[in-house]
Design an enzyme around this catalytic site. Structure first.
Site, PDB file in Angstrom:
ATOM      1  N   CYS A  96       0.854  -1.187   0.000  1.00 58.14           N
ATOM      2  CA  CYS A  96       0.000   0.000   0.000  1.00 58.14           C
ATOM      3  C   CYS A  96       0.889   1.235   0.000  1.00 58.14           C
ATOM      4  O   CYS A  96       1.867   1.296   0.752  1.00 58.14           O
ATOM      5  CB  CYS A  96      -0.877  -0.019   1.253  1.00 58.14           C
ATOM      6  SG  CYS A  96      -1.941   1.430   1.407  1.00 58.14           S
ATOM      7  N   HIS A 140      -9.023  -3.589  -2.169  1.00 51.51           N
ATOM      8  CA  HIS A 140      -8.048  -2.779  -1.429  1.00 51.51           C
ATOM      9  C   HIS A 140      -8.462  -1.305  -1.411  1.00 51.51           C
ATOM     10  O   HIS A 140      -8.472  -0.658  -0.356  1.00 51.51           O
ATOM     11  CB  HIS A 140      -6.667  -2.954  -2.075  1.00 51.51           C
ATOM     12  CG  HIS A 140      -5.558  -2.203  -1.427  1.00 51.51           C
ATOM     13  ND1 HIS A 140      -4.473  -2.817  -0.851  1.00 51.51           N
ATOM     14  CD2 HIS A 140      -5.351  -0.865  -1.260  1.00 51.51           C
ATOM     15  CE1 HIS A 140      -3.659  -1.900  -0.345  1.00 51.51           C
ATOM     16  NE2 HIS A 140      -4.170  -0.703  -0.593  1.00 51.51           N
ATOM     17  N   GLU A 141      -8.831  -0.788  -2.576  1.00 55.16           N
ATOM     18  CA  GLU A 141      -9.157   0.647  -2.659  1.00 55.16           C
ATOM     19  C   GLU A 141     -10.484   0.966  -1.984  1.00 55.16           C
ATOM     20  O   GLU A 141     -10.612   1.988  -1.314  1.00 55.16           O
ATOM     21  CB  GLU A 141      -9.159   1.120  -4.121  1.00 55.16           C
ATOM     22  CG  GLU A 141      -7.829   0.964  -4.846  1.00 55.16           C
ATOM     23  CD  GLU A 141      -6.637   1.535  -4.088  1.00 55.16           C
ATOM     24  OE1 GLU A 141      -6.803   2.545  -3.369  1.00 55.16           O
ATOM     25  OE2 GLU A 141      -5.543   0.955  -4.185  1.00 55.16           O
ATOM     26  N   HIS A 149     -10.120   1.239   1.713  1.00 52.09           N
ATOM     27  CA  HIS A 149      -9.589   2.538   2.166  1.00 52.09           C
ATOM     28  C   HIS A 149     -10.719   3.506   2.515  1.00 52.09           C
ATOM     29  O   HIS A 149     -10.603   4.304   3.443  1.00 52.09           O
ATOM     30  CB  HIS A 149      -8.737   3.185   1.070  1.00 52.09           C
ATOM     31  CG  HIS A 149      -7.282   2.815   1.108  1.00 52.09           C
ATOM     32  ND1 HIS A 149      -6.483   3.059   2.203  1.00 52.09           N
ATOM     33  CD2 HIS A 149      -6.477   2.239   0.182  1.00 52.09           C
ATOM     34  CE1 HIS A 149      -5.244   2.638   1.948  1.00 52.09           C
ATOM     35  NE2 HIS A 149      -5.220   2.130   0.730  1.00 52.09           N
TER      36      HIS A 149
END
Ligand code: ZN
Length: 219
Positions: free
Chosen positions: A130, A172-173, A176
């Protein structure tokens, strides 16, 4: 004395924040783990930035992602608490890695207010990193396939199934935007410096790392 919050105040402050970021030349500074902006859920995008500013911000996110380099970047990673992310992966990997990880090229996309759900119970585990946790990588077991619902940068609905490496990027995004870092989902015993990852764990799959470092992989 506290007063009723005027909604226009927050609207103005987000605009000011983004204008301030865009006033400087070059890639946007990336926020590192430890900053609370990465841990608060981001606010749904609802026109807080006017279309011109949104387009300039998206272009800056893309340029920052390219410069890093990375394959995804979420707005909180540049300190902007909006549910907005960009993804793009030219997938410059060997055929062997491509097959093992499903790392096929992912064209540039803007994800506005994305959310995902896993399809089926399949999980796959690979090293990932990341931009907000520089220098480190760890193995994360993620859904093999996800259904993503979102809007694009023009406000058009997106409802799409992602698999392979693009599914990993999407998870993953989107995480966030919910204040979740990949480390929250990682096998912590797999945590490896970038140097160790490239020198020891560059194999297409993390079996050797699991054995040597003592962590388990999904069946
Ligand atoms: Zn990240």
């Amino acid at each position: 004395m506290a007063s009723e919050r005027d909604p226009s105040v927050f609207r103005t402050s987000l605009t000011d924040l983004v204008e301030e970021l865009l006033a400087h030349e070059g890639p946007l500074p990336i926020v590192a783990a430890g900053d609370p902006v990465l841990r608060r859920g981001a606010e749904p995008f609802d026109g807080q930035l006017d279309p011109n500013l949104l387009a300039r911000f998206v272009a800056a996110l893309r340029a920052t992602m390219h410069a890093a380099p990375g394959v995804g970047l979420a707005a909180p990673q540049v300190g902007v608490p909006l549910r907005l992310a960009v993804i793009e992966d030219p997938a410059p990997v060997s055929e062997e890695v491509r097959r093992a990880r499903g790392r096929v090229p992912q064209p540039f996309r803007v994800l506005v207010n994305p959310s995902y759900e896993g399809i089926g119970s399949g999980r796959v585990a690979f090293f990932e990193g990341c931009l907000s946790v520089p220098g480190w990588q760890a193995v994360v077991a993620r859904h093999t396939e996800v259904r993503l619902t979102a809007l694009d940068e023009h406000g058009r609905p997106v409802d799409e199934v992602f698999s392979g490496w693009p599914a990993r990027i999407v998870q993953h995004e989107t995480d966030h935007l919910d204040g979740t870092l990949y480390l929250d989902r990682a096998e912590l015993r797999s945590l490896s410096s970038n140097r160790a990852t490239s020198e020891l764990w560059a194999q297409p799959t993390p079996e050797h790392a699991a054995e040597a470092l003592g962590f388990s992989l999904p069946d």
